[in-house]
Design a protein around this motif. Structure first.
Motif, PDB file in Angstrom:
ATOM      1  N   SER A   1       0.841  -1.193   0.000  1.00 13.52           N
ATOM      2  CA  SER A   1       0.000   0.000   0.000  1.00 13.52           C
ATOM      3  C   SER A   1       0.876   1.243   0.000  1.00 13.52           C
ATOM      4  CB  SER A   1      -0.920   0.025   1.228  1.00 13.52           C
ATOM      5  OG  SER A   1      -0.250   0.550   2.347  1.00 13.52           O
ATOM      6  N   HIS A   2       0.227   2.372  -0.297  1.00 11.38           N
ATOM      7  CA  HIS A   2       0.932   3.652  -0.259  1.00 11.38           C
ATOM      8  C   HIS A   2       1.109   4.158   1.170  1.00 11.38           C
ATOM      9  CE1 HIS A   2       1.247   4.065  -4.513  1.00 11.38           C
ATOM     10  NE2 HIS A   2      -0.061   3.974  -4.702  1.00 11.38           N
TER      11      HIS A   2
ATOM     12  N   ASN B   1       1.025  -6.767   3.567  1.00 18.17           N
ATOM     13  CA  ASN B   1       0.165  -7.774   4.187  1.00 18.17           C
ATOM     14  C   ASN B   1       0.160  -9.055   3.381  1.00 18.17           C
ATOM     15  OD1 ASN B   1      -0.536  -5.791   6.010  1.00 18.17           O
ATOM     16  ND2 ASN B   1      -2.520  -5.367   5.076  1.00 18.17           N
ATOM     17  N   ARG B   2      -0.100 -10.151   4.070  1.00 16.24           N
ATOM     18  CA  ARG B   2      -0.348 -11.429   3.410  1.00 16.24           C
ATOM     19  C   ARG B   2      -1.706 -11.945   3.861  1.00 16.24           C
ATOM     20  NH1 ARG B   2       3.186 -16.502   5.002  1.00 16.24           N
ATOM     21  NH2 ARG B   2       1.563 -16.663   6.583  1.00 16.24           N
TER      22      ARG B   2
ATOM     23  N   SER C   1       7.705   3.468   3.731  1.00 14.65           N
ATOM     24  CA  SER C   1       6.436   4.107   4.079  1.00 14.65           C
ATOM     25  C   SER C   1       5.516   4.239   2.871  1.00 14.65           C
ATOM     26  CB  SER C   1       6.688   5.505   4.681  1.00 14.65           C
ATOM     27  OG  SER C   1       7.383   6.329   3.753  1.00 14.65           O
ATOM     28  N   ASP C   2       5.977   3.753   1.710  1.00 15.56           N
ATOM     29  CA  ASP C   2       5.183   3.787   0.482  1.00 15.56           C
ATOM     30  C   ASP C   2       5.816   2.793  -0.481  1.00 15.56           C
ATOM     31  OD1 ASP C   2       3.724   4.309  -1.793  1.00 15.56           O
ATOM     32  OD2 ASP C   2       4.314   6.401  -1.974  1.00 15.56           O
TER      33      ASP C   2
ATOM     34  N   GLY D   1      -5.154   2.672   0.495  1.00 13.21           N
ATOM     35  CA  GLY D   1      -4.061   2.968  -0.424  1.00 13.21           C
ATOM     36  C   GLY D   1      -3.459   1.746  -1.083  1.00 13.21           C
ATOM     37  N   ALA D   2      -4.245   0.703  -1.291  1.00 16.08           N
ATOM     38  CA  ALA D   2      -3.737  -0.528  -1.918  1.00 16.08           C
ATOM     39  C   ALA D   2      -3.024  -0.196  -3.223  1.00 16.08           C
ATOM     40  CB  ALA D   2      -4.886  -1.499  -2.178  1.00 16.08           C
ATOM     41  N   SER D   3      -1.860  -0.806  -3.449  1.00 16.26           N
ATOM     42  CA  SER D   3      -1.061  -0.427  -4.616  1.00 16.26           C
ATOM     43  C   SER D   3      -0.617  -1.592  -5.479  1.00 16.26           C
ATOM     44  CB  SER D   3       0.179   0.372  -4.168  1.00 16.26           C
ATOM     45  OG  SER D   3       0.968  -0.396  -3.256  1.00 16.26           O
TER      46      SER D   3
END
Length: 339
Positions: free
Chosen positions: A42-43, A48-49, A65-66, A330-332
């Motif tokens: 995420s941004h 995560n898993r 952090s991004d 903020g999923a990326s």
């Protein structure tokens, strides 16, 4: 990440994803194997898993952090992310030994050089890690360009081999065999560089071997290929949280080869998932798995960010609801690993 939530029922004993919509949607059960892990960035710096079989979410502390772009290697038991805050590749090792659930702190890691400027995606072929970078090099938006950073991963480093410059803005990238496919940002086009790694071993400006348009697509971003099917994401207008879509092209190799350079793949040769029920606004990254016929999506804008999944990917279309839904602000980017 804020609180994550699995919306559909999970039949743990049967190791299945079950559709949360009715039979009229055409979404059938998708059987998964014993291990089915979806990694996501995420941004906000979250990595995560998601265990698709059990619903357990594991969070991994990291120095970024991004981040945007992720890959998991089972042979190395490590995930690699593209850090936008540090402008480098970062690999974190010994993941399995950390267990499931809660927040884990990987103690072994590898950091590459801080070479990048505006990285947006990652594609891996063997020991080669390619990062797409969407920096405007000359400050002139009328002369689009992008870059592809080619790294070689060693036991303790990411070594930058060379950088090539594209003649268009680039977003998502995907290896199909030795060829590298690219989403041409701010367009509905898809480009390919044939035999990419061996043909581009020096720093230089490169010309795509072929570019085709995808009819009905507004602005391409994510793409993923598996077993003859290509899935592309359409973010539509970047400010809209409801106009995104997915384009599914079966028999992609034949259709792409049969389209002339500068031509387009027609709507009749695709399936499209779009509409308010889909929760697609800015689907920035996608993963398609042909064994389970599922599309996983990193949705960046709707509800401030989600991880979504759609079953029966090659036989459904239209305004259908997702079969899986997690909140991830903020999923990326995402990567699906299964055994």
């Amino acid at each position: 990440m804020k609180r994550s939530e699995l919306i559909l029922p999970v039949l743990i004993m049967m190791l299945m994803i079950t559709s949360c919509s009715n039979d009229d949607d055409g979404n059938a059960r998708v059987k998964t194997s014993e291990i089915a892990h979806l990694y996501a960035t995420s941004h906000n710096g979250d990595v995560n898993r998601y265990d698709i079989n059990t619903g357990v979410v594991t969070k991994y502390a990291n120095s970024s952090s991004d981040s945007e772009g992720i890959f998991y290697s089972s042979s190395e038991d490590a995930f690699t992310i593209v850090s936008r805050s540090s402008n480098r590749l970062e690999a974190y090792e010994g993941i399995s030994a950390l267990g499931d659930g809660g927040t884990k702190n990987p103690e072994t890691y590898i950091f590459g050089g801080e070479d990048l400027e505006n990285p947006v995606d990652l594609a891996v072929s063997g020991d080669f890690y390619v990062v797409s970078d969407n920096t405007d090099l000359d400050g002139d938006e009328t002369t689009p360009e992008g870059r592809l950073y080619i790294y070689i991963k060693t036991a303790n480093n990411f070594i930058l081999r060379n950088v090539v410059q594209t003649k268009f803005k680039v977003w998502g990238i995907e290896f199909v065999g030795n060829d590298l496919f690219l989403a041409v940002d701010e367009t509905n086009k898809l480009a390919v560089y044939r035999n990419f790694l061996n043909s581009n071993m020096m720093n230089r400006i490169v010309t795509a071997d072929k570019i085709v348009a995808i009819q009905g697509l507004v602005r391409s971003h994510g793409l993923d290929y598996d077993n003859g099917t290509m899935v592309l994401s359409d973010i539509g207008e970047p400010e809209s949280s409801s106009d995104g879509g997915l384009h599914i092209i079966q028999d992609f190799d034949e259709k792409f080869s049969g389209t002339t350079n500068g031509g387009f793949i027609v709507s009749d040769d695709q399936l499209r998932i779009a509409g308010g029920n889909t929760l697609l606004g800015n689907p920035v990254n996608v993963v398609y798995d042909s064994n389970y016929n599922v599309i996983f999506v990193a949705e960046a804008l709707n509800n401030n960010g989600r991880i979504l999944a759609f079953n029966d990917a090659t036989s459904v279309s239209g305004n259908i609801a997702p079969d899986l839904k997690y909140a991830l602000q903020g999923a990326s980017s995402i990567f699906f690993y299964t055994e």
